[in-house]
Design a protein around this motif. Structure first.
Motif, PDB file in Angstrom:
ATOM      1  N   GLY A   1       0.773  -1.231   0.000  1.00 58.82           N
ATOM      2  CA  GLY A   1       0.000   0.000   0.000  1.00 58.82           C
ATOM      3  C   GLY A   1       0.805   1.281   0.000  1.00 58.82           C
ATOM      4  O   GLY A   1       0.274   2.345  -0.291  1.00 58.82           O
ATOM      5  N   LEU A   2       2.103   1.202   0.308  1.00 56.36           N
ATOM      6  CA  LEU A   2       2.884   2.426   0.447  1.00 56.36           C
ATOM      7  C   LEU A   2       2.985   3.183  -0.868  1.00 56.36           C
ATOM      8  O   LEU A   2       2.882   4.397  -0.908  1.00 56.36           O
ATOM      9  N   TRP A   3       3.178   2.429  -1.955  1.00 57.66           N
ATOM     10  CA  TRP A   3       3.316   3.064  -3.263  1.00 57.66           C
ATOM     11  C   TRP A   3       2.015   2.993  -4.066  1.00 57.66           C
ATOM     12  O   TRP A   3       2.003   3.266  -5.250  1.00 57.66           O
ATOM     13  N   SER A   4       0.924   2.626  -3.419  1.00 57.24           N
ATOM     14  CA  SER A   4      -0.306   2.344  -4.155  1.00 57.24           C
ATOM     15  C   SER A   4      -0.865   3.580  -4.854  1.00 57.24           C
ATOM     16  O   SER A   4      -1.592   3.457  -5.832  1.00 57.24           O
ATOM     17  N   ARG A   5      -0.525   4.763  -4.369  1.00 51.14           N
ATOM     18  CA  ARG A   5      -1.062   5.958  -5.014  1.00 51.14           C
ATOM     19  C   ARG A   5      -0.243   6.389  -6.231  1.00 51.14           C
ATOM     20  O   ARG A   5      -0.583   7.355  -6.902  1.00 51.14           O
TER      21      ARG A   5
ATOM     22  N   GLY B   1      14.233   5.363  -3.790  1.00 54.53           N
ATOM     23  CA  GLY B   1      13.669   4.811  -2.565  1.00 54.53           C
ATOM     24  C   GLY B   1      12.983   3.484  -2.806  1.00 54.53           C
ATOM     25  O   GLY B   1      13.129   2.542  -2.016  1.00 54.53           O
ATOM     26  N   TRP B   2      12.248   3.383  -3.910  1.00 57.29           N
ATOM     27  CA  TRP B   2      11.549   2.142  -4.248  1.00 57.29           C
ATOM     28  C   TRP B   2      12.542   1.015  -4.479  1.00 57.29           C
ATOM     29  O   TRP B   2      12.398  -0.077  -3.927  1.00 57.29           O
ATOM     30  N   TYR B   3      13.560   1.271  -5.303  1.00 59.51           N
ATOM     31  CA  TYR B   3      14.504   0.212  -5.649  1.00 59.51           C
ATOM     32  C   TYR B   3      15.382  -0.185  -4.474  1.00 59.51           C
ATOM     33  O   TYR B   3      15.697  -1.374  -4.293  1.00 59.51           O
ATOM     34  N   LEU B   4      15.806   0.782  -3.677  1.00 67.46           N
ATOM     35  CA  LEU B   4      16.662   0.433  -2.549  1.00 67.46           C
ATOM     36  C   LEU B   4      15.905  -0.452  -1.568  1.00 67.46           C
ATOM     37  O   LEU B   4      16.447  -1.437  -1.054  1.00 67.46           O
ATOM     38  N   TRP B   5      14.639  -0.124  -1.302  1.00 65.11           N
ATOM     39  CA  TRP B   5      13.852  -0.947  -0.394  1.00 65.11           C
ATOM     40  C   TRP B   5      13.640  -2.344  -0.973  1.00 65.11           C
ATOM     41  O   TRP B   5      13.805  -3.354  -0.278  1.00 65.11           O
ATOM     42  N   HIS B   6      13.290  -2.441  -2.254  1.00 68.17           N
ATOM     43  CA  HIS B   6      13.032  -3.741  -2.853  1.00 68.17           C
ATOM     44  C   HIS B   6      14.308  -4.559  -3.027  1.00 68.17           C
ATOM     45  O   HIS B   6      14.278  -5.788  -2.941  1.00 68.17           O
ATOM     46  N   GLN B   7      15.440  -3.889  -3.238  1.00 68.56           N
ATOM     47  CA  GLN B   7      16.697  -4.616  -3.296  1.00 68.56           C
ATOM     48  C   GLN B   7      17.001  -5.262  -1.956  1.00 68.56           C
ATOM     49  O   GLN B   7      17.413  -6.418  -1.877  1.00 68.56           O
ATOM     50  N   GLN B   8      16.770  -4.519  -0.882  1.00 71.31           N
ATOM     51  CA  GLN B   8      17.049  -5.073   0.437  1.00 71.31           C
ATOM     52  C   GLN B   8      16.000  -6.106   0.843  1.00 71.31           C
ATOM     53  O   GLN B   8      16.306  -7.081   1.542  1.00 71.31           O
ATOM     54  N   LEU B   9      14.770  -5.917   0.385  1.00 71.16           N
ATOM     55  CA  LEU B   9      13.749  -6.938   0.600  1.00 71.16           C
ATOM     56  C   LEU B   9      14.130  -8.226  -0.111  1.00 71.16           C
ATOM     57  O   LEU B   9      14.036  -9.324   0.448  1.00 71.16           O
ATOM     58  N   ALA B  10      14.608  -8.116  -1.362  1.00 73.00           N
ATOM     59  CA  ALA B  10      15.005  -9.286  -2.131  1.00 73.00           C
ATOM     60  C   ALA B  10      16.141 -10.042  -1.457  1.00 73.00           C
ATOM     61  O   ALA B  10      16.206 -11.274  -1.533  1.00 73.00           O
ATOM     62  N   SER B  11      17.034  -9.319  -0.800  1.00 69.42           N
ATOM     63  CA  SER B  11      18.170  -9.984  -0.152  1.00 69.42           C
ATOM     64  C   SER B  11      17.734 -10.809   1.050  1.00 69.42           C
ATOM     65  O   SER B  11      18.460 -11.716   1.470  1.00 69.42           O
ATOM     66  N   ARG B  12      16.548 -10.510   1.591  1.00 66.78           N
ATOM     67  CA  ARG B  12      16.052 -11.256   2.755  1.00 66.78           C
ATOM     68  C   ARG B  12      15.119 -12.398   2.374  1.00 66.78           C
ATOM     69  O   ARG B  12      14.822 -13.270   3.183  1.00 66.78           O
ATOM     70  N   ILE B  13      14.640 -12.391   1.139  1.00 67.27           N
ATOM     71  CA  ILE B  13      13.734 -13.424   0.656  1.00 67.27           C
ATOM     72  C   ILE B  13      14.530 -14.645   0.218  1.00 67.27           C
ATOM     73  O   ILE B  13      15.619 -14.522  -0.345  1.00 67.27           O
ATOM     74  N   GLU B  14      14.000 -15.826   0.483  1.00 71.48           N
ATOM     75  CA  GLU B  14      14.685 -17.064   0.126  1.00 71.48           C
ATOM     76  C   GLU B  14      14.142 -17.636  -1.190  1.00 71.48           C
ATOM     77  O   GLU B  14      12.955 -17.508  -1.485  1.00 71.48           O
ATOM     78  N   PRO B  15      15.012 -18.255  -1.986  1.00 71.45           N
ATOM     79  CA  PRO B  15      14.520 -18.962  -3.178  1.00 71.45           C
ATOM     80  C   PRO B  15      13.496 -20.020  -2.780  1.00 71.45           C
ATOM     81  O   PRO B  15      13.593 -20.624  -1.705  1.00 71.45           O
ATOM     82  N   ASN B  16      12.509 -20.237  -3.640  1.00 74.43           N
ATOM     83  CA  ASN B  16      11.498 -21.253  -3.362  1.00 74.43           C
ATOM     84  C   ASN B  16      11.855 -22.571  -4.050  1.00 74.43           C
ATOM     85  O   ASN B  16      12.894 -22.681  -4.712  1.00 74.43           O
TER      86      ASN B  16
ATOM     87  N   PRO C   1      10.123   0.754   4.501  1.00 73.79           N
ATOM     88  CA  PRO C   1      10.079   1.454   3.214  1.00 73.79           C
ATOM     89  C   PRO C   1      10.155   2.969   3.396  1.00 73.79           C
ATOM     90  O   PRO C   1       9.649   3.523   4.365  1.00 73.79           O
ATOM     91  N   VAL C   2      10.820   3.615   2.448  1.00 70.57           N
ATOM     92  CA  VAL C   2      10.936   5.070   2.431  1.00 70.57           C
ATOM     93  C   VAL C   2      10.421   5.549   1.084  1.00 70.57           C
ATOM     94  O   VAL C   2      10.895   5.084   0.038  1.00 70.57           O
ATOM     95  N   LEU C   3       9.470   6.450   1.103  1.00 70.86           N
ATOM     96  CA  LEU C   3       8.872   6.906  -0.142  1.00 70.86           C
ATOM     97  C   LEU C   3       9.871   7.607  -1.042  1.00 70.86           C
ATOM     98  O   LEU C   3       9.929   7.358  -2.238  1.00 70.86           O
ATOM     99  N   GLU C   4      10.667   8.503  -0.497  1.00 70.47           N
ATOM    100  CA  GLU C   4      11.614   9.242  -1.309  1.00 70.47           C
ATOM    101  C   GLU C   4      12.946   9.325  -0.581  1.00 70.47           C
ATOM    102  O   GLU C   4      12.996   9.610   0.616  1.00 70.47           O
ATOM    103  N   LEU C   5      14.030   9.066  -1.332  1.00 70.83           N
ATOM    104  CA  LEU C   5      15.362   9.072  -0.760  1.00 70.83           C
ATOM    105  C   LEU C   5      16.322   9.562  -1.831  1.00 70.83           C
ATOM    106  O   LEU C   5      16.280   9.089  -2.969  1.00 70.83           O
TER     107      LEU C   5
END
Length: 237
Positions: free
Chosen positions: A26-30, A51-66, A129-133
């Motif tokens: 929901g953070l970027w939903s608008r 801000g979007w990419y940095l957050w998702h890059q760090q999120l990806a680093s914490r997610i495990e392959p399925n 998440p940070v909206l703008e960085l």
């Protein structure tokens, strides 16, 4: 036997990786997804895109392959496998795939927008998440960006040519978790079909490829891929 796996956002979504079309926090939903996935969006608001990419890059680093990712890595014990992916995460590599062609770039690589010099300095670690960085600035004065392909940009030549070569030399193409609507990458299965190759589609939803594929399975990567390597020779028969 030579197998190419062509993967899209669906396989990473099974690990919990949000997609541009399915942002559920929901953070970027608008914001229009185009604003964080196009060169025009970057030029208008680099702080939002960074801000979007940095957050998702760090999120990806914490997610495990399925189990789908891991199955593809395990296939290398049975067949010659290359992965061509539209995904910009590193889940295929962490699951054991040794040859991965990122046709849409890599969110774990950064470069200057002006001089293109690689950027390897430490990045801020985000706990939420940070909206703008503000993006880092290169020594030349240019802004640092993720080395990914945005709408309005050309695909990187080296992985794209490697993907075409892999397709042309493959016996089987397994297409998994991609909507088949983002070109030119979506044209790779069509290239394989035009050459008379066996094309197996795995996707819970029908796509433009479904009616053309040799075999099309309405299921997920995690459900279909484990154990499939042993069955691939029968598809060639």
């Amino acid at each position: 036997m030579r197998v190419v796996v062509f993967s899209g956002a669906g396989i990473s979504a099974e690990s919990g990786m949000p997609t541009f079309r399915d942002e559920d926090d929901g953070l970027w939903s608008r914001y229009d997804p185009y604003e964080v996935s196009s060169i025009d969006g970057w030029n208008r608001n680099p702080e939002l895109v960074w801000g979007w990419y940095l957050w998702h890059q760090q999120l990806a680093s914490r997610i495990e392959p399925n189990s789908g990712h891991r199955a593809i890595g395990d296939w290398e014990q049975h067949v010659d496998v290359q992965v061509v992916t539209q995904n910009v995460d590193d889940l295929h590599e962490r699951a054991g795939s040794s040859i991965v062609h990122h046709v849409h770039g890599d969110m774990f690589v950064f470069r200057c927008t002006a001089c293109t010099k690689p950027y390897t300095e430490p990045l801020p670690q985000l706990t939420e998440p940070v909206l703008e960085l503000a993006p880092p600035v290169c020594e030349c004065g240019g802004l640092i960006r993720p080395d990914v392909v945005w709408f309005g940009e050309d695909l990187p030549e080296v992985p794209w040519n490697a993907a075409i070569e892999a397709i042309d030399n493959a016996d089987v193409l397994v297409v998994v978790g991609t909507s088949g609507v983002v070109y030119p990458a979506a044209g790779l299965p069509e290239r394989a079909l035009a050459q008379g190759k066996t094309v197996v589609e795995i996707n819970p939803e029908e796509t433009p490829l479904t009616a053309k594929a040799t075999v099309s399975l309405r299921t997920t990567a995690s459900a279909a891929l484990p154990g499939m390597a042993q069955r691939l020779p029968f598809l060639l028969g």
